[in-house]
Design an enzyme around this catalytic site. Structure first.
Site, mmCIF file in Angstrom:
data_model
loop_
_atom_site.group_PDB
_atom_site.id
_atom_site.type_symbol
_atom_site.label_atom_id
_atom_site.label_comp_id
_atom_site.label_asym_id
_atom_site.label_seq_id
_atom_site.Cartn_x
_atom_site.Cartn_y
_atom_site.Cartn_z
ATOM 1 N N ASP A 56 0.769 -1.201 -0.066
ATOM 2 C CA ASP A 56 0.211 -0.021 0.030
ATOM 3 C C ASP A 56 0.901 1.345 0.162
ATOM 4 O O ASP A 56 0.420 2.197 -0.251
ATOM 5 C CB ASP A 56 -1.030 -0.065 1.211
ATOM 6 C CG ASP A 56 -0.355 -0.119 2.427
ATOM 7 O OD1 ASP A 56 0.939 -0.191 2.654
ATOM 8 O OD2 ASP A 56 -0.982 0.300 3.527
ATOM 9 N N GLU A 107 9.239 -4.325 10.327
ATOM 10 C CA GLU A 107 9.796 -3.092 9.970
ATOM 11 C C GLU A 107 10.011 -2.014 10.715
ATOM 12 O O GLU A 107 9.542 -1.879 12.020
ATOM 13 C CB GLU A 107 8.531 -2.489 9.014
ATOM 14 C CG GLU A 107 8.958 -1.032 8.480
ATOM 15 C CD GLU A 107 8.095 -0.290 7.508
ATOM 16 O OE1 GLU A 107 7.067 -1.042 7.109
ATOM 17 O OE2 GLU A 107 8.245 0.675 6.918
ATOM 18 N N GLU A 144 -1.372 -5.398 8.606
ATOM 19 C CA GLU A 144 -0.593 -4.621 9.703
ATOM 20 C C GLU A 144 -1.082 -5.083 10.893
ATOM 21 O O GLU A 144 -2.379 -5.212 11.225
ATOM 22 C CB GLU A 144 -0.177 -3.178 9.348
ATOM 23 C CG GLU A 144 0.280 -2.959 8.223
ATOM 24 C CD GLU A 144 0.653 -1.667 8.069
ATOM 25 O OE1 GLU A 144 0.217 -0.823 9.032
ATOM 26 O OE2 GLU A 144 1.050 -1.100 6.875
HETATM 27 O O1 KIV Z 1 3.416 -1.189 1.534
HETATM 28 C C1 KIV Z 1 4.859 -1.525 1.630
HETATM 29 O O2 KIV Z 1 5.489 -1.397 0.502
HETATM 30 C C2 KIV Z 1 4.985 -2.204 2.584
HETATM 31 C C3 KIV Z 1 6.546 -2.831 2.631
HETATM 32 C C4 KIV Z 1 7.400 -1.623 2.951
HETATM 33 C C5 KIV Z 1 7.114 -3.762 3.518
HETATM 34 O O3 KIV Z 1 4.439 -2.697 3.612
#
Ligand code: KIV
Length: 290
Positions: free
Chosen positions: A67, A205, A138
């Site tokens: 996203d 992250e 998430e």
């Molecule tokens: O949205 C994204 O690109 C992500 C990555 C950075 C893990 O969640």
């Protein structure tokens, strides 16, 4: 597995005609970590378009339709406004452009948090619309029941703990996590809860290295680090960041190239040639048949 690809990438006008080949699967990704050890780290990159997917596919295990496209493609301030439809459209393009990697699509903010039933409906929509193999969401302990619910109904889930950008308004920014004991304990217990719930992999992250390592050792499934540690079971970056499309990137990004300069130089040449009427030349011009 052979990595011989026969995509017709010589033209931007035709749909590529690849030789069908076997895609990696979610169980094969999960099985890369055996008894706590991943011999060869998993390679994941973000992809948002078919052509980008074609270029990345042979080199990656997983393509993530993140996203982050909200900021990278749409110029939004955060991932909060990203919709299911955006994710579905870009996810479908990435699946069309890839034949090897497992494609994982992010569940956007607001599409899964209210209930496990809402999550199932959104995830099923994404898988139907895109042909992707899995979704990512998430959150840790609070999402464990949802992960179990989806997984037991045929939807593989990748978790995401630590710095979770969809929670930016609660976290107050994008700074690294795990500096206090309470935060560190929460990151590890979040990862353990997702693992127990059946997540096939977990993104960690923006987490201080010792906690990323502790979380990696605490779970049976592979962890995929971004701003975490080389000891994670794999790594991911936003492709545009590592290609050097942006001047400013987070500290954890390594710029492998400076593509922004290449594009600027190329476009300046084109503009100059148009203005001095040296483009198009004879080579690019149709004449009546003699
Ligand atoms: O949205 C994204 O690109 C992500 C990555 C950075 C893990 O969640």
């Amino acid at each position: 597995m052979s990595t011989t690809f026969q995509l017709d990438t010589s033209t931007s006008r035709a749909h590529p005609t690849p030789q069908p080949m076997k895609r990696l699967t979610v169980p094969r990704i999960r099985a890369k970590k055996k008894d706590g050890v991943t011999e060869e780290p998993l390679v994941m990159l973000t992809a948002y378009t078919a052509r980008q997917a074609q270029l990345l596919d042979a080199h990656c295990d997983i393509l993530l339709v993140g996203d982050s496209l909200g900021q990278v493609i749409y110029g939004l301030d955060s991932t909060i406004p990203v919709s299911l439809e955006m994710m579905a459209n870009h996810g479908a393009a990435v699946v069309r452009g890839s034949y090897h990697s497992v494609v994982v699509v992010d569940m956007p903010f607001g599409s899964y948090e209210a209930s496990k039933e809402q999550a199932f409906e959104s995830a099923a929509f994404l898988l139907k619309q895109t042909g992707a193999a899995a979704v990512k969401l998430e959150g840790g302990e609070a999402m464990a029941e949802t992960v179990e619910f989806l997984n037991s109904r045929g939807i593989p889930v990748m978790g995401h703990v630590g710095l979770t950008p969809q929670a930016v308004n609660v976290l107050g920014g994008y700074m690294a996590r795990g500096r206090s004991d309470a935060e560190a304990d929460k990151i590890v217990s979040d990862a353990v809860a997702l693992d127990k719930a059946g997540a096939f992999a977990i993104v960690i992250e923006g987490v201080v290295e010792p906690i990323a390592i502790e979380a990696t050792q605490a779970v049976a499934c592979p962890t995929i680090g971004i701003g975490a540690s080389a000891q994670c079971d794999g790594q991911v970056l936003v492709t545009e960041d590592m290609l050097g499309m942006f001047e400013r990137v987070p500290r954890f990004v390594k710029k492998y190239e400076d593509i922004a300069s290449v594009i600027e130089k190329t476009v300046a040449s084109y503009a100059q040639e148009v203005r001095e009427r040296s483009f198009p030349s004879e080579d690019q011009t149709y004449q009546p048949k003699a």
